[in-house]
Write an enzyme that holds these catalytic residues in place. Sequence first.
Site, PDB file in Angstrom:
ATOM      1  N   GLY A  61       0.828  -1.205   0.000  1.00  0.00           N
ATOM      2  CA  GLY A  61       0.000   0.000   0.000  1.00  0.00           C
ATOM      3  C   GLY A  61       0.858   1.249   0.000  1.00  0.00           C
ATOM      4  O   GLY A  61       1.382   1.614  -1.043  1.00  0.00           O
ATOM      5  N   SER A 133       6.747  -4.396  -2.204  1.00  0.00           N
ATOM      6  CA  SER A 133       6.363  -3.019  -2.465  1.00  0.00           C
ATOM      7  C   SER A 133       6.464  -2.223  -1.160  1.00  0.00           C
ATOM      8  O   SER A 133       7.502  -2.274  -0.490  1.00  0.00           O
ATOM      9  CB  SER A 133       4.957  -2.995  -3.073  1.00  0.00           C
ATOM     10  N   TRP A 134       5.413  -1.480  -0.750  1.00  0.00           N
ATOM     11  CA  TRP A 134       5.485  -0.766   0.521  1.00  0.00           C
ATOM     12  C   TRP A 134       5.806  -1.722   1.676  1.00  0.00           C
ATOM     13  O   TRP A 134       6.508  -1.364   2.621  1.00  0.00           O
ATOM     14  CB  TRP A 134       4.168  -0.044   0.805  1.00  0.00           C
ATOM     15  N   ASP A 294       9.649  -3.868 -13.736  1.00  0.00           N
ATOM     16  CA  ASP A 294       8.874  -3.171 -12.710  1.00  0.00           C
ATOM     17  C   ASP A 294       8.915  -1.675 -13.000  1.00  0.00           C
ATOM     18  O   ASP A 294       9.916  -1.006 -12.742  1.00  0.00           O
ATOM     19  CB  ASP A 294       9.458  -3.473 -11.323  1.00  0.00           C
ATOM     20  N   HIS A 322       6.009  -5.338 -11.508  1.00  0.00           N
ATOM     21  CA  HIS A 322       5.779  -5.065 -10.088  1.00  0.00           C
ATOM     22  C   HIS A 322       4.897  -6.132  -9.457  1.00  0.00           C
ATOM     23  O   HIS A 322       5.085  -6.498  -8.300  1.00  0.00           O
ATOM     24  CB  HIS A 322       5.122  -3.687  -9.935  1.00  0.00           C
TER      25      HIS A 322
END
Length: 345
Positions: A61, A133-134, A294, A322
């Site tokens: 997120g 990711s986050w 990505d 990604h």
Amino acid sequence: MNRHPEPEPPSPAAEPDDPHPPYEPYHPHQAGHLDVGDGQRVHWAVAGNPDGHPALVVHGGPGSGSSTGALRRFDPDRYRVVLIDQRGCGRSTPHASDPATDLRHNTTDHLVADMEAVRAHLGIDRWLLYGGSWGSTLLLAYAQRFPSRVSAIVVHSVTTTRRSEIDWLYRGVGRFLPEAWERFVAASGTAPGAGGISDVLRGYAELTSDPDQAVRDRATAAWCAWEDAVLSLELAEAPAVAHFAGRPDAARRATVRICAHYFAAGAWLEEGALLRDAPLLTGIPGVLIHGRHDMGGPPRTAWELARRWPDARLTIVEDAGHLSNARSGGLVTAALDRFADMADR
């Protein structure tokens, strides 16, 4: 000057021809809410073998919430897997989709403290961390603060949420999507300043907290359209894909509001701190998996992290972006199986 010497760059590992398939779906057998202060109640859940090797899934997120789909990467007979919904999203309360929810107590430091509080609440001594990711940013921040509590790390789609990475995602990649980027900027009600994209992100942070739902919904839709446009550059099925816009309304509102809140502030991280302090992870084995294509987070960050973390092994997957594909997902499963094998010995 960097206070830690850097090892030689690693050579990307060979990719297997037959990726490990995911495990059959399974679901948590235990769940609850933990009061972590500031009026926040963080939702947690546990799945797999109650006596298995502890592991934590750190979702992306920020603000996406946890998903039981991540469990399929873990052998349910050998892992005790913990899922946490970060503040303001998923089943944690209060929910950021409500503009009355105050985000002042929702920062990277707060999330790191919440993870540690859940660990102590569940009586776990050390756990493996998995995320992307986050989620990779957050788990790196946690591991650098509490290295003695981390047994191993598996990361896909590596990010450290530097301001330079944020600027790439919300401005730099716009050179490939000029029409979509102009719409994204216009919907923010502002324009990038000389220092980067932060003015636009602050504009979205204000709009997604507006008391008028129509204002919030327009900003949320514009943000999701941009995120989906970026993903479209790496997906053959792009015209039919709506990874952000297709989420339920409350989930989209919370995700976008929290993302804008975090990215406008550079996630409250000193620029480059997670790379600078990567040697603090020495002794923790790590597997880094990153797609060559990505577009949201090019492989350079993964490469830089592997240079600074002596015990990390990086694989760059040539046909992935990604989002995970069968090959990159199989590499995650294989890494988690290997760490379970090591813990079984």
